[in-house]
Enzyme design. Structure first.
Site, PDB file in Angstrom:
ATOM      1  N   LYS A 163      48.385 -30.538  69.436  1.00 56.04           N
ATOM      2  CA  LYS A 163      47.900 -31.922  69.474  1.00 56.04           C
ATOM      3  C   LYS A 163      48.928 -32.848  68.839  1.00 56.04           C
ATOM      4  O   LYS A 163      49.785 -32.417  68.069  1.00 56.04           O
ATOM      5  CB  LYS A 163      46.559 -32.060  68.761  1.00 56.04           C
ATOM      6  CG  LYS A 163      46.582 -31.755  67.272  1.00 56.04           C
ATOM      7  CD  LYS A 163      45.200 -31.977  66.642  1.00 56.04           C
ATOM      8  CE  LYS A 163      45.240 -31.663  65.153  1.00 56.04           C
ATOM      9  NZ  LYS A 163      43.933 -31.891  64.498  1.00 56.04           N
ATOM     10  N   ARG A 176      52.716 -34.242  64.843  1.00 53.02           N
ATOM     11  CA  ARG A 176      52.488 -33.290  65.929  1.00 53.02           C
ATOM     12  C   ARG A 176      52.166 -31.933  65.302  1.00 53.02           C
ATOM     13  O   ARG A 176      52.747 -31.559  64.284  1.00 53.02           O
ATOM     14  CB  ARG A 176      53.728 -33.172  66.822  1.00 53.02           C
ATOM     15  CG  ARG A 176      53.931 -34.339  67.764  1.00 53.02           C
ATOM     16  CD  ARG A 176      55.136 -34.125  68.672  1.00 53.02           C
ATOM     17  NE  ARG A 176      56.370 -34.409  67.947  1.00 53.02           N
ATOM     18  CZ  ARG A 176      57.016 -35.581  67.997  1.00 53.02           C
ATOM     19  NH1 ARG A 176      56.525 -36.586  68.712  1.00 53.02           N
ATOM     20  NH2 ARG A 176      58.139 -35.750  67.320  1.00 53.02           N
ATOM     21  N   GLY A 222      48.836 -36.632  66.877  1.00 53.66           N
ATOM     22  CA  GLY A 222      48.081 -37.758  66.351  1.00 53.66           C
ATOM     23  C   GLY A 222      49.003 -38.907  66.029  1.00 53.66           C
ATOM     24  O   GLY A 222      50.175 -38.925  66.427  1.00 53.66           O
ATOM     25  N   ASP A 236      40.108 -36.682  54.173  1.00 52.35           N
ATOM     26  CA  ASP A 236      39.641 -36.632  55.563  1.00 52.35           C
ATOM     27  C   ASP A 236      38.628 -35.507  55.724  1.00 52.35           C
ATOM     28  O   ASP A 236      38.764 -34.646  56.590  1.00 52.35           O
ATOM     29  CB  ASP A 236      40.835 -36.431  56.507  1.00 52.35           C
ATOM     30  CG  ASP A 236      40.458 -36.606  57.974  1.00 52.35           C
ATOM     31  OD1 ASP A 236      39.436 -37.272  58.260  1.00 52.35           O
ATOM     32  OD2 ASP A 236      41.183 -36.077  58.849  1.00 52.35           O
TER      33      ASP A 236
END
Length: 230
Positions: free
Chosen positions: A20, A26, A22, A137
């Protein structure tokens, strides 16, 4: 990097599987020193001044590694850090194989097991905050359950420390819990009682929980006021 070290990093990442990308980094899957590895690469932000970008990116990489290592020293399960390249801002981390997210468990588990998971999450977060690590997070997607081959018990592993930092302030710990609460209740509707069980476990497990929960209540109040104002 052993045999991999002779390979230039761009070439190494070119052969890795991109999982992925963001806004900040990476994430790749690769083999490193014969082990399944997750590589996190923070890339340059073209919109920022190069000197400022380098400074911020370096600091965030250092903070992420420091938080993971502090958690592991305290006995909190988090990925092993295999290697850090501060020039390219790459972190090579253990891939937590044979695991699934707490998010997936909440959508598929019976109530008694969910309550055990919530209590375990509360205990782990209390331990993390007592070490002054702010995750930044917290979501149920950033918590993995890995079943032990020896006794079949599930080990809770915290991942994705990209926004983490070190702070002793109850305010920062309260905000960390508030971020989790918002993510928890939006991802898993009608689980207020489950989250309260998590908080009770946190309160019972943390040496400084009273100040943190007080700050959490203040942050909740601020959040409600903001939503009322619009």
């Amino acid at each position: 990097m052993a045999t991999e070290s002779s390979m230039a990093l761009p070439e190494f990442l070119g052969k890795a599987e991109l999982l992925k990308q963001g806004a900040e980094a990476r994430v790749y899957r690769a083999q490193f020193l014969g082990k399944p590895t997750i590589v996190k690469e923070r890339f340059q932000k073209r919109y920022r001044h190069p000197v400022l970008d380098e400074k911020l990116t370096h600091r965030r990489t250092v903070q992420e590694v420091r938080s993971i290592l502090r958690c592991r020293r305290a006995g909190i399960s988090a990925p092993v850090v295999y290697f850090v390249d501060y020039t390219s801002h790459c972190i090579f981390l253990e891939e937590i194989t044979g695991s699934s997210t707490v998010r997936d468990h909440i959508t598929s588990c019976p109530e008694p097991e969910l309550e055990r998971i919530a209590e375990r999450v509360g205990q782990i977060l209390a331990k993390m905050h007592d070490e002054d690590v702010i995750h930044g997070d917290l979501t149920t997607s950033n918590m993995l359950l890995r079943r032990s081959p020896e006794d079949g018990e599930s080990d809770l592993v915290l991942i994705d420390f990209g926004l983490s930092y070190i702070s002793a302030l109850p305010e920062d710990k309260g905000v960390d819990l508030y971020v989790l609460e918002k993510a928890f209740l939006s991802t898993h509707p009608n689980t207020e009682a489950l989250f309260e069980r998590l908080l009770k476990s946190y309160t019972a497990s943390s040496k400084m929980s009273s100040a943190v929960i007080k700050k959490l209540d203040e942050v909740r109040l601020r959040g409600r006021k903001r939503s009322m104002v619009g």
